[in-house]
Design a protein around this motif. Structure first.
Motif, PDB file in Angstrom:
ATOM      1  N   PHE A 141       0.983  -1.170   0.054  1.00 58.52           N
ATOM      2  CA  PHE A 141      -0.037  -0.126  -0.040  1.00 58.52           C
ATOM      3  C   PHE A 141       0.828   1.245   0.176  1.00 58.52           C
ATOM      4  O   PHE A 141       1.706   1.399   0.908  1.00 58.52           O
ATOM      5  CB  PHE A 141      -0.897   0.118   1.064  1.00 58.52           C
ATOM      6  N   HIS A 142       0.521   2.225  -1.081  1.00 60.75           N
ATOM      7  CA  HIS A 142       1.428   3.277  -1.152  1.00 60.75           C
ATOM      8  C   HIS A 142       0.727   4.358  -0.408  1.00 60.75           C
ATOM      9  O   HIS A 142       1.530   5.405   0.268  1.00 60.75           O
ATOM     10  CB  HIS A 142       1.593   3.646  -2.530  1.00 60.75           C
ATOM     11  N   GLY A 143      -0.646   4.816  -0.264  1.00 57.81           N
ATOM     12  CA  GLY A 143      -0.968   5.825   0.248  1.00 57.81           C
ATOM     13  C   GLY A 143      -2.424   6.210  -0.364  1.00 57.81           C
ATOM     14  O   GLY A 143      -3.148   5.123  -1.153  1.00 57.81           O
ATOM     15  N   VAL A 144      -3.217   7.063   0.137  1.00 59.65           N
ATOM     16  CA  VAL A 144      -4.721   7.475  -0.176  1.00 59.65           C
ATOM     17  C   VAL A 144      -4.703   9.089  -0.654  1.00 59.65           C
ATOM     18  O   VAL A 144      -4.214   9.775   0.108  1.00 59.65           O
ATOM     19  CB  VAL A 144      -5.606   7.124   0.883  1.00 59.65           C
ATOM     20  N   LEU A 145      -5.421   8.982  -1.766  1.00 56.74           N
ATOM     21  CA  LEU A 145      -5.808  10.385  -2.307  1.00 56.74           C
ATOM     22  C   LEU A 145      -7.213  10.668  -2.259  1.00 56.74           C
ATOM     23  O   LEU A 145      -7.897   9.633  -2.628  1.00 56.74           O
ATOM     24  CB  LEU A 145      -5.488  10.423  -3.820  1.00 56.74           C
ATOM     25  N   ALA A 146      -7.549  11.759  -1.568  1.00 53.40           N
ATOM     26  CA  ALA A 146      -8.912  12.202  -1.446  1.00 53.40           C
ATOM     27  C   ALA A 146      -9.260  12.943  -2.687  1.00 53.40           C
ATOM     28  O   ALA A 146      -8.876  13.930  -3.198  1.00 53.40           O
ATOM     29  CB  ALA A 146      -9.127  12.995  -0.055  1.00 53.40           C
ATOM     30  N   ASN A 147     -10.482  12.446  -3.292  1.00 49.70           N
ATOM     31  CA  ASN A 147     -11.051  12.965  -4.460  1.00 49.70           C
ATOM     32  C   ASN A 147     -12.453  13.769  -4.014  1.00 49.70           C
ATOM     33  O   ASN A 147     -13.060  13.165  -2.972  1.00 49.70           O
ATOM     34  CB  ASN A 147     -11.305  11.981  -5.592  1.00 49.70           C
ATOM     35  N   HIS A 148     -12.750  14.650  -4.796  1.00 56.90           N
ATOM     36  CA  HIS A 148     -14.257  15.310  -4.294  1.00 56.90           C
ATOM     37  C   HIS A 148     -14.137  16.038  -2.992  1.00 56.90           C
ATOM     38  O   HIS A 148     -15.108  15.849  -2.362  1.00 56.90           O
ATOM     39  CB  HIS A 148     -15.141  14.339  -4.825  1.00 56.90           C
ATOM     40  N   VAL A 149     -13.076  16.780  -2.796  1.00 52.64           N
ATOM     41  CA  VAL A 149     -12.932  17.237  -1.350  1.00 52.64           C
ATOM     42  C   VAL A 149     -13.677  18.613  -1.547  1.00 52.64           C
ATOM     43  O   VAL A 149     -13.060  19.529  -2.358  1.00 52.64           O
ATOM     44  CB  VAL A 149     -11.470  17.371  -1.043  1.00 52.64           C
ATOM     45  N   GLY A 150     -14.435  19.065  -0.592  1.00 51.91           N
ATOM     46  CA  GLY A 150     -15.038  20.341  -0.581  1.00 51.91           C
ATOM     47  C   GLY A 150     -14.469  21.432  -0.370  1.00 51.91           C
ATOM     48  O   GLY A 150     -14.780  22.696  -0.918  1.00 51.91           O
ATOM     49  N   SER A 151     -13.489  21.536   0.374  1.00 47.30           N
ATOM     50  CA  SER A 151     -12.682  22.903   1.014  1.00 47.30           C
ATOM     51  C   SER A 151     -11.330  22.386   1.888  1.00 47.30           C
ATOM     52  O   SER A 151     -11.134  21.144   2.010  1.00 47.30           O
ATOM     53  CB  SER A 151     -13.527  23.577   1.931  1.00 47.30           C
ATOM     54  N   PRO A 152     -10.599  23.383   1.801  1.00 48.80           N
ATOM     55  CA  PRO A 152      -9.367  23.127   2.697  1.00 48.80           C
ATOM     56  C   PRO A 152      -9.635  22.516   4.064  1.00 48.80           C
ATOM     57  O   PRO A 152      -8.696  21.757   4.498  1.00 48.80           O
ATOM     58  CB  PRO A 152      -8.363  24.307   2.677  1.00 48.80           C
ATOM     59  N   ARG A 153     -10.521  22.888   4.690  1.00 51.74           N
ATOM     60  CA  ARG A 153     -10.908  22.351   5.979  1.00 51.74           C
ATOM     61  C   ARG A 153     -11.417  20.979   5.732  1.00 51.74           C
ATOM     62  O   ARG A 153     -11.085  20.320   6.559  1.00 51.74           O
ATOM     63  CB  ARG A 153     -12.029  23.487   6.535  1.00 51.74           C
ATOM     64  N   TRP A 168      -1.053  10.158   3.347  1.00 53.51           N
ATOM     65  CA  TRP A 168      -1.852  10.883   2.765  1.00 53.51           C
ATOM     66  C   TRP A 168      -1.011  11.526   1.639  1.00 53.51           C
ATOM     67  O   TRP A 168       0.002  12.078   1.421  1.00 53.51           O
ATOM     68  CB  TRP A 168      -1.927  12.166   3.489  1.00 53.51           C
ATOM     69  N   LEU A 169      -1.670  11.252   0.400  1.00 55.61           N
ATOM     70  CA  LEU A 169      -1.143  11.763  -0.875  1.00 55.61           C
ATOM     71  C   LEU A 169      -1.826  12.925  -1.312  1.00 55.61           C
ATOM     72  O   LEU A 169      -1.423  13.533  -2.402  1.00 55.61           O
ATOM     73  CB  LEU A 169      -1.598  10.503  -1.943  1.00 55.61           C
ATOM     74  N   GLY A 170      -2.800  13.493  -0.850  1.00 52.99           N
ATOM     75  CA  GLY A 170      -3.216  14.917  -1.391  1.00 52.99           C
ATOM     76  C   GLY A 170      -4.806  14.927  -1.514  1.00 52.99           C
ATOM     77  O   GLY A 170      -5.436  13.846  -1.452  1.00 52.99           O
ATOM     78  N   ALA A 171      -5.346  15.965  -1.883  1.00 57.36           N
ATOM     79  CA  ALA A 171      -6.834  16.115  -1.935  1.00 57.36           C
ATOM     80  C   ALA A 171      -6.978  16.886  -3.327  1.00 57.36           C
ATOM     81  O   ALA A 171      -6.398  17.664  -3.775  1.00 57.36           O
ATOM     82  CB  ALA A 171      -7.329  17.057  -0.817  1.00 57.36           C
ATOM     83  N   ILE A 172      -8.014  16.288  -3.857  1.00 61.18           N
ATOM     84  CA  ILE A 172      -8.590  16.966  -5.347  1.00 61.18           C
ATOM     85  C   ILE A 172      -9.968  17.504  -5.240  1.00 61.18           C
ATOM     86  O   ILE A 172     -10.856  16.681  -4.682  1.00 61.18           O
ATOM     87  CB  ILE A 172      -8.562  16.072  -6.315  1.00 61.18           C
ATOM     88  N   ALA A 173     -10.309  18.618  -5.670  1.00 64.89           N
ATOM     89  CA  ALA A 173     -11.510  19.241  -5.328  1.00 64.89           C
ATOM     90  C   ALA A 173     -12.501  18.766  -6.670  1.00 64.89           C
ATOM     91  O   ALA A 173     -11.957  18.490  -7.612  1.00 64.89           O
ATOM     92  CB  ALA A 173     -11.371  20.714  -5.388  1.00 64.89           C
ATOM     93  N   PRO A 174     -13.968  18.885  -6.386  1.00 66.31           N
ATOM     94  CA  PRO A 174     -14.632  18.374  -7.563  1.00 66.31           C
ATOM     95  C   PRO A 174     -14.492  19.278  -8.763  1.00 66.31           C
ATOM     96  O   PRO A 174     -14.590  20.514  -8.301  1.00 66.31           O
ATOM     97  CB  PRO A 174     -16.018  18.298  -6.709  1.00 66.31           C
ATOM     98  N   SER A 175     -14.423  18.663  -9.727  1.00 72.13           N
ATOM     99  CA  SER A 175     -14.329  19.655 -11.083  1.00 72.13           C
ATOM    100  C   SER A 175     -14.855  19.185 -12.351  1.00 72.13           C
ATOM    101  O   SER A 175     -14.430  18.162 -12.638  1.00 72.13           O
ATOM    102  CB  SER A 175     -12.881  19.930 -11.359  1.00 72.13           C
ATOM    103  N   GLU A 176     -16.238  19.752 -12.673  1.00 68.23           N
ATOM    104  CA  GLU A 176     -16.600  19.514 -14.018  1.00 68.23           C
ATOM    105  C   GLU A 176     -15.429  19.324 -15.332  1.00 68.23           C
ATOM    106  O   GLU A 176     -15.617  19.083 -16.253  1.00 68.23           O
ATOM    107  CB  GLU A 176     -17.787  20.038 -14.099  1.00 68.23           C
ATOM    108  N   ASP A 177     -14.481  20.333 -15.180  1.00 65.38           N
ATOM    109  CA  ASP A 177     -13.654  20.589 -16.290  1.00 65.38           C
ATOM    110  C   ASP A 177     -12.467  19.274 -16.371  1.00 65.38           C
ATOM    111  O   ASP A 177     -11.752  19.365 -17.295  1.00 65.38           O
ATOM    112  CB  ASP A 177     -12.581  21.780 -15.591  1.00 65.38           C
ATOM    113  N   ILE A 178     -12.548  18.303 -15.127  1.00 65.89           N
ATOM    114  CA  ILE A 178     -11.503  17.483 -15.552  1.00 65.89           C
ATOM    115  C   ILE A 178     -12.206  15.939 -15.227  1.00 65.89           C
ATOM    116  O   ILE A 178     -11.914  14.979 -16.063  1.00 65.89           O
ATOM    117  CB  ILE A 178     -10.355  17.369 -14.445  1.00 65.89           C
ATOM    118  N   GLU A 179     -13.653  15.940 -14.885  1.00 68.78           N
ATOM    119  CA  GLU A 179     -14.176  14.692 -14.876  1.00 68.78           C
ATOM    120  C   GLU A 179     -14.668  14.374 -16.370  1.00 68.78           C
ATOM    121  O   GLU A 179     -14.862  15.062 -17.417  1.00 68.78           O
ATOM    122  CB  GLU A 179     -15.668  15.007 -14.280  1.00 68.78           C
ATOM    123  N   LEU A 180     -14.590  13.031 -16.470  1.00 71.07           N
ATOM    124  CA  LEU A 180     -14.941  12.368 -17.972  1.00 71.07           C
ATOM    125  C   LEU A 180     -16.502  12.016 -18.149  1.00 71.07           C
ATOM    126  O   LEU A 180     -17.006  11.390 -17.225  1.00 71.07           O
ATOM    127  CB  LEU A 180     -13.826  11.149 -18.107  1.00 71.07           C
TER     128      LEU A 180
END
Length: 432
Positions: A141-153, A168-180
């Motif tokens: 196991f390498h780590g976990v990335l959070a997707n669809h994160v609403g805010s820095p908090r 912790w690998l980081g967080a990604i905010a929801p974005s219609e600009d990158i979703e497929l």
């Protein structure tokens, strides 16, 4: 023994964003000058199209059952010799299926990065991540990335919920600009997404600030013995229908035809292109004939050439949507019908729910061919099946295989490298 940095992108379930993250990650490292090879776990035609665009290299399938352990080992070792980074996108959830993505990751010791959609979730994120990481000790196991994160908090809450020892690998905010975009059989095809390049670039930009921007640790990939193919199709010209209606083609299938000695060419029924006159055999793969039925019905030049090919008793191998194209008609979910080629008696009717999904195997006197089925249409025909494929785990009857004259047709999508001898027999029109 070749070694190469490698990462397995998985998730708790489908729809978490694996393909978007894998594509963005491939593009990010490619932009940094690395040679990236991407693989897709399990039977899939759509995700590899997008991943190939992102990485700039063909995307092959890895599956311990359908592809086989030795071929998986060989493909990974070959990639490790030429690439600076190997990415493997999982299928469904990490532990779903037999064999699962976890089985593949454990077999080749590839560390798993879990993508978890954190929408409507807070500290439970940590419990879910802990379960994925600790459920099987043999899965690195390498780590976990959070997707669809609403805010820095929100991201902070998720990160602090992780038990000690989970990266912790980081967080990604929801974005219609990158979703497929997706539809009934999965993601849209790469060529149908007009701004695909921009979406991939934006995904890469987003991931640049995460720990995934750092190359993962190297993994050693032991080589497998080279596979030498006899020239069983030497001198044979195989024409393949390839366009938006007929696109479900494994690159490994085409490569096998060529390694068996066949000459391969392509034509587009949607563009009303004819089957090449010199073609000895024709392959009609699956795809989306239901989305292009009117255009196919109007492609009279292409239709005439396929009927002429069949009338000359030349080989036709048709799978799923390719078989639907050979029928008398195709009925849409709204009840409207469109005439097809009329080379096989019967009709296909589109449904709003899946008609069949799962792995399939075809047992013959030439051995076993592996593959899968995935379709939303049902078929009625007066033809009696020559045989049935079976479900590999239950041995229950699977998809029927029809033969009429020089035509072999089935809903099953076959992975031809699983049985080169049977593949050659199909394209020679031999009994099996």
């Amino acid at each position: 023994m070749p070694a190469c940095p490698a990462l397995f992108i998985s998730a708790p379930a489908s729809g978490e964003g694996k393909t978007t993250i894998t594509a963005g990650l491939a593009r990010l490292h490619r932009r940094q000058g690395r040679r990236v090879r991407v693989f897709k776990t399990g039977p899939d035609f759509l995700d590899p199209m997008i991943l190939a665009r992102a990485s700039g290299a063909p995307v092959l399938s890895l599956d311990l059952w359908m592809v086989g352990l030795e071929d998986c080992r060989r493909m990974l070792a070959e990639a490790a010799q030429e690439a600076d980074l190997i990415l493997i996108e999982g299928v469904m959830g990490l532990f779903d299926g037999t064999p699962s993505s976890a089985d593949l990751a454990a077999t080749f010791s590839v560390p798993v990065a879990a993508v978890i959609s954190a929408k409507a979730m807070a500290q439970t994120f940590g419990a879910l991540a802990f379960g994925l990481a600790r459920y099987r000790p043999d899965v690195p196991f390498h780590g976990v990335l959070a997707n669809h994160v609403g805010s820095p908090r929100h991201a902070q809450m998720l990160e602090t919920s992780l038990p000690s020892g989970l990266r912790w690998l980081g967080a990604i905010a929801p974005s219609e600009d990158i979703e497929l975009p997706d539809r009934h059989l999965g993601l849209h095809q790469a060529d149908e997404i007009g701004d695909l390049e921009a979406r991939i670039e934006r995904a890469a930009d987003t991931l640049a600030s995460t720990a995934l921007a750092e190359p993962p640790p190297p993994v050693e990939f032991p080589g497998a013995s080279a596979r030498t193919m006899p020239p069983l199709l030497a001198g044979l010209h195989v024409a393949i229908a390839r366009d938006a209606a007929f696109s479900f083609i494994y690159p490994a299938n085409v490569a096998l035809l060529e390694s068996l000695g066949a000459r391969v060419s392509f034509f587009s029924p949607l563009a009303d292109e004819p089957v090449p006159d010199a073609a000895d055999a024709l392959y009609l793969p699956g795809g989306y004939p239901e989305l292009h039925a009117a255009t196919l019905a109007g492609s009279t030049r292409s239709a005439k050439s396929i009927r002429t090919h069949a009338a000359a008793n030349k080989i036709i191998v048709a799978e799923c949507g390719g078989m639907v194209y050979l029928l008398d008609e195709l009925t849409a979910t709204d009840g409207g019908s469109t005439p097809m080629l009329g080379l096989l008696p019967g009709r296909a009717t589109m449904q709003t729910r899946l008609a069949a999904l799962g792995m399939q195997q075809l047992d013959t006197r030439h051995g076993t061919m592996t593959g899968h089925t995935f379709h939303y249409s049902s078929m009625t025909t007066a033809l009696a099946p020559e045989r049935h494929a079976t479900h590999p785990t239950s041995n229950a009857a699977g998809e029927p295989v029809f033969r009429r004259g020089s035509i072999t047709a089935t809903y099953m999508h076959s992975y031809w490298p699983s049985n080169p001898v049977l593949t050659a027999a199909l394209f020679h029109g031999e009994s099996f």
